[in-house]
Design a protein around this motif. Structure first.
Motif, PDB file in Angstrom:
ATOM      1  N   SER A 132       0.886  -1.409   0.130  1.00 53.14           N
ATOM      2  CA  SER A 132       0.104   0.168   0.319  1.00 53.14           C
ATOM      3  C   SER A 132       0.741   1.882   0.056  1.00 53.14           C
ATOM      4  CB  SER A 132      -0.881  -0.175   1.283  1.00 53.14           C
ATOM      5  OG  SER A 132      -0.307   0.468   2.578  1.00 53.14           O
ATOM      6  N   HIS A 133       1.852   1.112   1.015  1.00 55.73           N
ATOM      7  CA  HIS A 133       2.667   2.627   0.423  1.00 55.73           C
ATOM      8  C   HIS A 133       3.739   2.626  -0.450  1.00 55.73           C
ATOM      9  CE1 HIS A 133       3.891   1.767   5.347  1.00 55.73           C
ATOM     10  NE2 HIS A 133       2.791   2.014   5.044  1.00 55.73           N
ATOM     11  N   ILE A 134       4.150   1.949  -1.245  1.00 55.64           N
ATOM     12  CA  ILE A 134       4.581   2.022  -2.620  1.00 55.64           C
ATOM     13  C   ILE A 134       3.221   2.450  -4.003  1.00 55.64           C
ATOM     14  CG2 ILE A 134       5.771   0.102  -4.713  1.00 55.64           C
ATOM     15  CD1 ILE A 134       6.636  -1.701  -2.272  1.00 55.64           C
ATOM     16  N   ARG A 135       2.254   1.631  -3.503  1.00 57.42           N
ATOM     17  CA  ARG A 135       1.117   1.892  -4.600  1.00 57.42           C
ATOM     18  C   ARG A 135       0.772   3.510  -4.317  1.00 57.42           C
ATOM     19  NH1 ARG A 135      -2.450  -2.615  -5.350  1.00 57.42           N
ATOM     20  NH2 ARG A 135      -1.417  -4.541  -6.824  1.00 57.42           N
ATOM     21  N   THR A 136       0.813   3.949  -2.815  1.00 58.41           N
ATOM     22  CA  THR A 136       0.387   5.928  -2.586  1.00 58.41           C
ATOM     23  C   THR A 136       1.448   5.986  -3.213  1.00 58.41           C
ATOM     24  OG1 THR A 136      -0.792   4.783  -0.886  1.00 58.41           O
ATOM     25  CG2 THR A 136       0.117   6.841  -0.383  1.00 58.41           C
ATOM     26  N   PHE A 137       2.511   5.850  -2.667  1.00 53.55           N
ATOM     27  CA  PHE A 137       3.932   6.684  -3.487  1.00 53.55           C
ATOM     28  C   PHE A 137       3.855   7.031  -4.342  1.00 53.55           C
ATOM     29  CE2 PHE A 137       7.880   5.827  -5.409  1.00 53.55           C
ATOM     30  CZ  PHE A 137       8.727   7.646  -5.136  1.00 53.55           C
ATOM     31  N   ARG A 138       3.528   5.736  -5.760  1.00 53.27           N
ATOM     32  CA  ARG A 138       3.413   5.611  -6.749  1.00 53.27           C
ATOM     33  C   ARG A 138       1.973   6.531  -7.806  1.00 53.27           C
ATOM     34  NH1 ARG A 138       5.861  -0.060  -8.594  1.00 53.27           N
ATOM     35  NH2 ARG A 138       7.805   0.903  -9.044  1.00 53.27           N
ATOM     36  N   ALA A 139       1.235   6.837  -7.112  1.00 53.15           N
ATOM     37  CA  ALA A 139      -0.407   7.520  -7.225  1.00 53.15           C
ATOM     38  C   ALA A 139       0.211   8.948  -7.217  1.00 53.15           C
ATOM     39  CB  ALA A 139      -1.217   7.288  -6.430  1.00 53.15           C
ATOM     40  N   HIS A 140       1.145   9.521  -6.585  1.00 52.08           N
ATOM     41  CA  HIS A 140       1.501  10.844  -6.593  1.00 52.08           C
ATOM     42  C   HIS A 140       2.683  11.384  -6.692  1.00 52.08           C
ATOM     43  CE1 HIS A 140      -1.367   9.906  -2.988  1.00 52.08           C
ATOM     44  NE2 HIS A 140      -2.199  11.266  -2.865  1.00 52.08           N
ATOM     45  N   HIS A 141       3.978  10.609  -7.265  1.00 47.07           N
ATOM     46  CA  HIS A 141       4.696  10.275  -7.745  1.00 47.07           C
ATOM     47  C   HIS A 141       4.675  11.618  -9.589  1.00 47.07           C
ATOM     48  CE1 HIS A 141       8.811  10.373  -9.313  1.00 47.07           C
ATOM     49  NE2 HIS A 141       8.963  10.473  -8.189  1.00 47.07           N
ATOM     50  N   PRO A 142       5.302  12.364  -9.619  1.00 45.62           N
ATOM     51  CA  PRO A 142       4.865  12.465 -11.346  1.00 45.62           C
ATOM     52  C   PRO A 142       5.432  11.521 -12.087  1.00 45.62           C
ATOM     53  CG  PRO A 142       6.340  14.466 -10.151  1.00 45.62           C
ATOM     54  CD  PRO A 142       6.276  13.527  -9.583  1.00 45.62           C
ATOM     55  N   ASP A 143       6.515  10.566 -11.695  1.00 46.28           N
ATOM     56  CA  ASP A 143       6.711   9.694 -12.676  1.00 46.28           C
ATOM     57  C   ASP A 143       4.908   8.332 -12.948  1.00 46.28           C
ATOM     58  OD1 ASP A 143       8.572  11.092 -13.879  1.00 46.28           O
ATOM     59  OD2 ASP A 143       9.970   9.702 -12.859  1.00 46.28           O
ATOM     60  N   GLY A 144       4.826   8.371 -12.064  1.00 52.40           N
ATOM     61  CA  GLY A 144       3.859   7.382 -12.029  1.00 52.40           C
ATOM     62  C   GLY A 144       4.417   5.964 -11.051  1.00 52.40           C
ATOM     63  N   ASP A 145       3.986   4.835 -12.321  1.00 57.46           N
ATOM     64  CA  ASP A 145       4.613   3.471 -12.132  1.00 57.46           C
ATOM     65  C   ASP A 145       5.993   3.455 -12.797  1.00 57.46           C
ATOM     66  OD1 ASP A 145       1.973   2.205 -11.409  1.00 57.46           O
ATOM     67  OD2 ASP A 145       1.399   2.635 -13.270  1.00 57.46           O
ATOM     68  N   ARG A 146       6.367   4.584 -12.783  1.00 54.48           N
ATOM     69  CA  ARG A 146       7.739   3.949 -13.685  1.00 54.48           C
ATOM     70  C   ARG A 146       8.533   4.951 -12.426  1.00 54.48           C
ATOM     71  NH1 ARG A 146       9.149   7.861 -16.568  1.00 54.48           N
ATOM     72  NH2 ARG A 146       7.048   8.219 -17.329  1.00 54.48           N
ATOM     73  N   ALA A 147       7.961   5.241 -10.964  1.00 54.33           N
ATOM     74  CA  ALA A 147       8.761   5.878  -9.909  1.00 54.33           C
ATOM     75  C   ALA A 147       9.883   5.161  -9.027  1.00 54.33           C
ATOM     76  CB  ALA A 147       7.655   6.864  -9.050  1.00 54.33           C
TER      77      ALA A 147
END
Length: 339
Positions: A219-234
């Protein structure tokens, strides 16, 4: 390889760099030798922990400066520097300097919060400002701004024979994209993503949405990527403790199993008021560990790891563990050693 897991793209390791009080040079030299070995084995990154007023690395930036001159390819990271002990402006200068010396290989990982045992150390650390120091995310933001080249002063130009800059010097242009946040909560994961950092997630997380470690970390990983400009590539790096035994002696295997068994009770339920959860140490053959990792919900969504070496082992143990990780476990996870 299960279709739900991508091949491991980057393989790293993390060491605490313990030393004997009576012979601190030997311990630091051991750490540097381990980093050199990591490069020879093809690891992509080597990371060091940060310990204050203990018998571990208190100055990781200085240690990595030395490592940068004894290696040529391997990336060098901190996991993590607690910013409560640091002045962000001075740290930005040190990080940029080492990044320049390393040829752009530094990966600084940081975290915030009051220093450990703050009441006992605050008068030595901040004798005049202990009660007004800001240990919030704003401290990370200051560091990011300085590293990324924002002005630190409104003064620049020539004064006499000296030339002054309004931003931290040296400026290392790529360093801002290689800043990591060591986070174990949803709030930290979201903040790191919103501020364009990379995420270090370790064997310790806060029980929030679940008391299942892997699901919480996921859940932490998905939350991070959901809010990162690079999305799933973060970029996310996972830092579990893994101890392969493929080439271990019977005595080493017994030591490793005893170490993991001693630490196992803390993994049974969330610990303390903060409800921190600890992942079990993974001990066994590389094939057995790979099977456990492929079953790990969070591992299946990452492409980078920095496997943590146990705290209290001997130099020869670390050599055996790293060699097995590079030659057995990494390939079992789809990783290919760097040339």
């Amino acid at each position: 390889m299960p279709p739900t897991s991508e091949p491991l793209r980057k393989l790293g390791f993390l060491t605490i760099g313990l030393f004997d009080e009576g012979d601190p040079r030997r311990g630091h030299e051991s750490t540097l030798e381990i980093i050199e070995l990591g490069e020879q084995l093809g690891f992509d990154s080597a990371w060091v922990r940060h310990r204050h007023l203990q018998y571990g690395i208190s100055s990781p930036v200085a240690v990595l400066a030395a490592a940068s001159q004894r290696t040529s390819r391997i990336e060098l990271g901190t996991a993590v520097i607690p910013l409560g002990w640091e002045n962000p402006l001075r740290l930005a200068e040190d990080l940029a300097t080492v990044d320049i010396l390393s040829g752009g290989r530094l990966n600084p990982g940081v975290s915030v919060g009051p220093p450990m045992h703050y009441d006992q150390v605050k008068h030595a650390l901040y004798p005049d400002t202990a009660d007004i120091e800001d240990f919030s995310y704003d401290r990370v933001q200051r560091l990011l701004d300085f590293v990324r080249g924002k002005p630190a002063t409104d003064f620049s130009g020539v004064e006499g024979f000296e030339v002054f800059s309004d931003r931290v010097q040296p400026h290392s242009a790529g360093l801002g994209r290689r800043m990591w946040y060591g986070g174990g909560s949803l709030r930290s994961a979201q903040w790191a993503g919103e501020h364009g950092m990379n995420l270090l997630t370790s064997s310790v997380v806060k029980a929030e949405e679940s008391e299942d470690f892997a699901e919480t970390q996921l859940s932490h990983i998905r939350t991070f990527r959901a809010h990162h400009p690079d999305g799933d590539r973060a970029r996310v790096s996972q830092g579990l403790v893994v101890i392969p035994t493929d080439s271990a002696s019977p005595e080493q295997r017994a030591k490793y199993e005893a170490y993991a068994e001693k630490r196992m009770p803390r993994t049974a339920a969330p610990q303390g008021p903060a409800r921190m959860m600890f992942a079990p140490d993974l001990v066994g053959t590389s094939a057995e560990i790979a099977e456990q990792l492929y079953a790990h919900a969070a591992f299946r969504e990452i492409e980078e790891v920095a496997f943590a070496l146990p705290f209290t082992f001997d130099h020869d143990d670390y050599v055996q563990i790293l060699t097995d990780i590079a030659t057995k476990l990494g390939p079992a996870l789809g990783w290919r050693a760097a040339a």
